[in-house]
Design a protein around this motif. Structure first.
Motif, PDB file in Angstrom:
ATOM      1  N   SER A 139      -3.106  -7.085   2.046  1.00 34.00           N
ATOM      2  CA  SER A 139      -2.173  -6.635   1.017  1.00 34.00           C
ATOM      3  C   SER A 139      -0.971  -5.939   1.655  1.00 34.00           C
ATOM      4  CB  SER A 139      -2.858  -5.687   0.028  1.00 34.00           C
ATOM      5  OG  SER A 139      -3.225  -4.480   0.673  1.00 34.00           O
TER       6      SER A 139
ATOM      7  N   ASP B  93       1.764  -2.739   0.534  1.00 33.59           N
ATOM      8  CA  ASP B  93       2.166  -1.708  -0.414  1.00 33.59           C
ATOM      9  C   ASP B  93       3.676  -1.502  -0.294  1.00 33.59           C
ATOM     10  OD1 ASP B  93      -0.492  -1.466  -0.982  1.00 33.59           O
ATOM     11  OD2 ASP B  93      -0.736   0.533  -0.108  1.00 33.59           O
TER      12      ASP B  93
ATOM     13  N   LYS C  62       4.109   3.157  -5.942  1.00 30.55           N
ATOM     14  CA  LYS C  62       3.861   1.996  -5.080  1.00 30.55           C
ATOM     15  C   LYS C  62       3.514   0.771  -5.921  1.00 30.55           C
ATOM     16  CE  LYS C  62       1.954   4.527  -1.092  1.00 30.55           C
ATOM     17  NZ  LYS C  62       0.754   4.710  -0.238  1.00 30.55           N
TER      18      LYS C  62
ATOM     19  N   LYS D 178       1.246  -2.498  -5.180  1.00 33.05           N
ATOM     20  CA  LYS D 178       0.274  -3.033  -4.229  1.00 33.05           C
ATOM     21  C   LYS D 178       0.102  -4.529  -4.476  1.00 33.05           C
ATOM     22  CE  LYS D 178      -2.253   1.380  -4.141  1.00 33.05           C
ATOM     23  NZ  LYS D 178      -2.206   1.608  -2.675  1.00 33.05           N
TER      24      LYS D 178
END
Length: 268
Positions: free
Chosen positions: A61, A63, A154, A156
């Motif tokens: 991932s 962020d 954020k 994600k």
């Protein structure tokens, strides 16, 4: 700072923002200001806060800080992020606009959903919100509005292996109208069999049907013309049922079906 009897607070860090949110009723959050038609009497600028301008890469991932400009995200390069997200950002306005507009502003703007909604929904992105006492993680599919007293910190974004990543948008290229919408189409295959698929459409309406996606999963490639025809018919029925109580213009439905048909034809 005061302007025309309006107060704009300049936050130096995230703690400042959270303090102001807790202390000032009805405080408006400002960043790129590319979609602000009217300012509240009191606002706080978060554009320069370093904590909200970071990019953190993890194994599966990425962020993204909510105050990153669209240009800063593009600088990662198409091969270093989901291609569908890169293409969506690249489609937005002009370079000067992308140099000011922020990721958080694109997501949190009220009214018609902006271009990044469809790809972030397809990617199952999660939104991190913070208040002075709590952190909330809200899946993109469950996001309606910024919780009171919170700020988006954020975004994600999962990074998965998608063989096919398609983004398309409708409406004028440099403005938002009632006919503007984003369309995202993701496909993962295993040995010429569709293992996973995501189909999203977001503008004046938001549409994603898990049932429709499940109908495609397990299908052998290449897709036949009859399969595409039948699936498009199913999509039409599900779209109409989803919005039967709303006055959705016929052109919006036709746009979605045309985009879906064209995407499916890439798999023939």
């Amino acid at each position: 700072m005061q302007k025309n009897n309006k107060t704009v607070l300049i936050a130096k860090n995230l703690s400042d923002v959270l303090y102001h949110l807790k202390s000032v009723e009805g405080l408006q959050i400002l960043a790129g200001c590319t979609n602000i038609s009217e300012m509240s009497d009191k606002a706080v600028s978060i554009r320069t806060i370093s904590e909200l301008r970071s990019i953190e890469k993890h194994e599966r991932s990425i962020d993204f800080g909510s105050c990153l400009t669209l240009t800063e995200i593009l600088e990662l390069g198409r091969t270093n992020m989901p291609a569908v997200l890169y293409d969506a950002i690249k489609s937005i306005g002009t370079f000067p606009l992308r140099n000011k507009a922020t990721l958080g502003g694109n997501i949190c703007s009220k009214g018609i959903k902006h271009s990044l909604w469809a790809p972030l929904l397809a990617l199952d992105a999660r939104l991190e919100f913070k208040s002075s006492s709590e952190t909330k993680i809200i899946p993109m599919g469950n996001f309606k509005e910024v919780p009171k007293g919170f700020v988006l910190t954020k975004v994600k974004v999962p990074v998965d292996d998608w063989e096919v990543q398609i983004f398309r948008r409708t409406g004028p290229s440099n403005s938002l109208t009632n006919q503007s919408a984003g369309f995202a189409f993701l496909v993962d295959t295993q040995k010429d069999i569709i293992a996973n698929v995501r189909i999203t459409f977001a503008g004046s309406v938001i549409f994603r049907s898990r049932d429709l996606e499940n109908t495609i999963i397990g299908t052998t490639l290449p897709l036949s013309d009859i399969f595409i025809k039948n699936l498009t018919t199913q999509a039409k029925e599900k779209f109409e049922k989803e919005f039967e109580q709303y006055n959705v213009p016929e052109i919006i439905k036709n746009q979605f079906l045309s985009l879906l048909r064209n995407a499916l034809e890439q798999l023939t």
